[in-house]
Enzyme design. Structure first.
Site, short mmCIF file in Angstrom:
data_model
loop_
_atom_site.label_atom_id
_atom_site.label_comp_id
_atom_site.label_asym_id
_atom_site.label_seq_id
_atom_site.Cartn_x
_atom_site.Cartn_y
_atom_site.Cartn_z
N CYS A 1 43.21 39.44 25.99
CA CYS A 1 42.18 40.42 26.38
C CYS A 1 42.83 41.77 26.71
O CYS A 1 43.41 42.38 25.84
CB CYS A 1 41.32 39.87 27.52
N HIS B 1 39.18 35.35 24.90
CA HIS B 1 39.81 34.53 25.94
C HIS B 1 39.99 33.11 25.42
O HIS B 1 39.07 32.31 25.50
CB HIS B 1 38.94 34.51 27.20
N GLU C 1 41.43 30.78 26.85
CA GLU C 1 41.27 29.87 27.99
C GLU C 1 39.80 29.66 28.36
O GLU C 1 39.50 28.86 29.24
CB GLU C 1 42.08 30.39 29.19
#
Lengths: 200, 253
Positions: free
Chosen positions: A78, A180, A182
Site C-alpha cells: 500500500c 493489502h 494481508e
C-alpha cells in the site's frame, strides 16, 4: 527471518498476523541492523507519503532500505509500495526511495469515488513469482487514493478503476503491492507465501 | 471494476455470538472468532461485528474478540455498536478492526464523523443509518433499534455524513428488517442516488433472488445479512454463485 519495518505507520500488526498465521518467520523492527540481517523486508504502511518518508528518515532507515532492497526480496504494501517510487505528490512533492522509476499521483477516475476501496480484479501484465499458483479471476482488497504511474515493464498486474491502476510492480528483488495482501483472503495469503518463498 | 460485496453480520454480546428470538429472548449461539473464520472460508468479502453488549466492562471483551479474529481472519473486519468517542474508534482500530461503524452517536454528534475521518482516514468510518418510511413518503432516521424517531430525513443525513467524511453508509431499513421479503429497494435507491460513497444494503433479505435484485435494481455496493447466513439457510458461496450467473461481478473463492 523477514523484517517488517515498523516506522510508526498503521496496519503493521495485520501483516505480522498474516505471516504468523502462515507460519512464516517475521519480526517487527525499527532497527537498521535487523533490516541488514534479515532475509527479506516488508515495508507496510497506511498514511500519507510525506509523513511516511519523514518517519523513515527520522528513524535513519532510508539508506539501509535503499541498499538492502536491491540485495534481497523486498515487498512494499500500500503506502509502502508507493514509497518505492521516485516521487510522490500527496499534499506536496516528496522524494521517495527511488527503487523503481515512477511517480505517485492522485487518482482521477471519472464518476467514481475516491478512495478506491474494495475488492478489485487483478489483471496480469507480466509474469511475476508473487502471482505463481494464482488463477486469472483473482480479487484483492484495495484502499487508496493515490496510485503509481510507472513504466509498463515494471507492472506485474493492474486493475481497472476508471483507468488502469497499478496494482503490483516488480523490478529485480523489489516488489510492491498497492492492495493489502494481508486483507485479501486466500489470494493475499498466497501472495505473501510466494514472497516468503523467494528467500533462498 | 469493483466486486459487489457480500457481508455477513454477527451480533456479539459479552464475547459471544447471540441471536434474538422473536425480539424477546436472546440466546448464545457461538464463538465470534470461529463464526468469522467460517464466513471467511465461505468467501465473505468483509465481516461485521455488531457489539450489543450493554455494559461498559463488555467493551474490553469485544476488543479481545477483535484481536483474536484479526489473527485468523484475513478479510476486512468492521466493528460497530456502542461507538461514541474518538477513543472508541482508536481502541477498536488498534485491536485489529479495519473499519468502525457508528450510528446513534453520530446522529447526536455529527462532528464525530469529521474528527474520526480526519484522524483515522475516511476509509475506516462507516456511518450506519437505520431508517423507516413516513406516511408522507420520506424516510426518517430512527435510533435505539427503531424505537426513537429522530425526525431527521434519512437521505439528507446520508448526504451530510458523506460531507463530514464518512467512507461508507450502512443503510438498514427498519420496514424490511427481519421480514425476509427482500431489501428495501426504494429506500436504497433514494440514498444511493444522493451520495457517491458506497452504500451497504441491510435488512430484509430472505432468499437468493433478493441479492440479485439489490444489485440489479439499486446502486448498492454491498449486501449485508445476519440470520440468513447464521442459520445456514444460504452460504456466502451460494449467494455469489447465483450473482455470477447474473453477470454481477463477485469474488469467488
Amino acid at each position: 527471518m523477514i523484517a517488517i519495518v515498523d516506522y510508526g505507520a498503521g496496519n503493521i500488526f495485520s501483516v505480522k498476523n498474516a505471516m504468523d498465521y502462515l507460519g512464516l518467520s517475521a519480526e517487527l523492527t525499527s532497527k537498521a541492523e535487523d533490516i541488514r540481517n534479515a532475509d527479506g523486508i516488508i515495508l507496510p504502511g497506511v498514511g500519507a507519503f510525506p509523513w511516511a518518508m519523514n518517519m523513515l528518515s527520522q528513524s535513519g532507515l532510508v539508506d539501509v532500505i535503499k541498499e538492502e532492497a536491491v540485495k534481497k526480496p523486498f515487498l512494499g504494501i500500500c503506502l509502502g509500495m508507493q514509497l518505492i517510487f521516485s516521487k510522490g505528490y500527496e499534499f506536496e512533492e516528496t522524494s521517495g526511495l527511488g527503487l523503481i522509476d515512477g511517480e505517485v499521483k492522485l487518482m482521477t477516475p471519472e464518476n467514481l469515488s475516491i478512495p478506491h476501496i474494495g475488492w478489485n480484479k487483478l489483471i496480469i501484465n507480466k509474469e511475476c513469482p508473487l502471482l505463481s499458483g494464482l488463477g486469472d479471476d483473482e480479487y484483492v482488497y484495495f484502499v487508496h487514493s493515490y496510485a503509481a504511474e510507472c513504466s509498463d515493464n515494471d507492472i506485474a498486474a493492474y486493475c481497472e478503476y476508471g483507468n488502469k491502476v497499478t496494482a503490483l510492480v516488480n523490478r529485480g528483488t523489489v516488489y510492491g503491492a498497492q492492495f493489502h495482501p494481508e486483507k485479501s483472503g486466500k489470494t493475499g495469503l498466497k501472495i505473501l507465501r510466494n514472497f516468503a518463498e523467494l528467500i533462498k | 471494476m469493483l466486486a459487489k460485496r457480500i457481508i455477513p453480520c454477527l451480533d456479539v454480546r459479552e464475547g459471544k455470538v447471540v441471536k434474538g428470538i422473536n425480539f424477546v429472548g436472546i440466546k448464545e449461539v457461538g464463538d465470534p472468532v470461529e463464526c468469522a473464520a467460517e464466513y471467511d472460508a465461505q468467501g465473505a468479502d468483509e465481516i461485521v461485528f455488531l457489539d450489543i453488549t450493554a455494559s461498559h466492562e463488555g467493551r474490553g471483551t469485544m476488543l479481545d474478540v477483535v484481536r483474536r479474529t484479526a489473527q485468523k481472519v484475513f478479510v476486512p473486519l468492521t466493528v460497530g455498536g456502542g461507538i461514541r468517542t474518538i477513543d472508541d474508534f482508536r481502541d477498536t482500530l488498534r485491536a485489529g478492526a479495519d473499519k468502525v461503524s457508528v450510528n446513534s452517536a453520530a446522529v447526536k454528534n455529527p462532528q464525530l464523523i469529521r474528527e474520526a475521518a480526519d484522524i483515522f482516514g475516511c476509509q475506516c468510518v462507516v456511518v450506519a443509518i437505520d431508517a423507516k418510511k413516513c406516511p408522507d413518503g420520506h424516510y426518517t432516521v430512527v435510533i435505539n433499534g427503531g424505537r426513537i424517531d429522530m425526525g431527521i430525513d434519512a437521505v439528507e443525513w446520508a448526504k451530510k455524513a458523506e460531507e463530514l467524511g464518512a467512507g461508507e453508509i450502512l443503510l438498514t431499513s427498519m420496514d424490511t428488517d427481519g421480514v425476509k421479503g427482500g431489501f428495501d429497494l426504494d429506500m436504497l435507491n433514494a440514498v444511493c442516488s444522493a451520495v457517491k460513497i458506497p452504500v451497504i444494503a441491510s435488512g430484509g433479505c430472505g432468499a437468493l433472488e433478493h441479492f440479485t435484485d439489490v444489485f440489479e435494481k439499486t446502486g448498492a455496493a454491498a449486501a449485508l445479512a445476519a440470520s440468513l447466513f447464521h442459520y445456514k439457510e444460504l452460504t456466502v458461496g451460494q449467494v455469489k454463485t447465483e450473482l455470477k450467473k447474473h453477470d454481477i461481478p463477485v469474488r469467488i473463492v
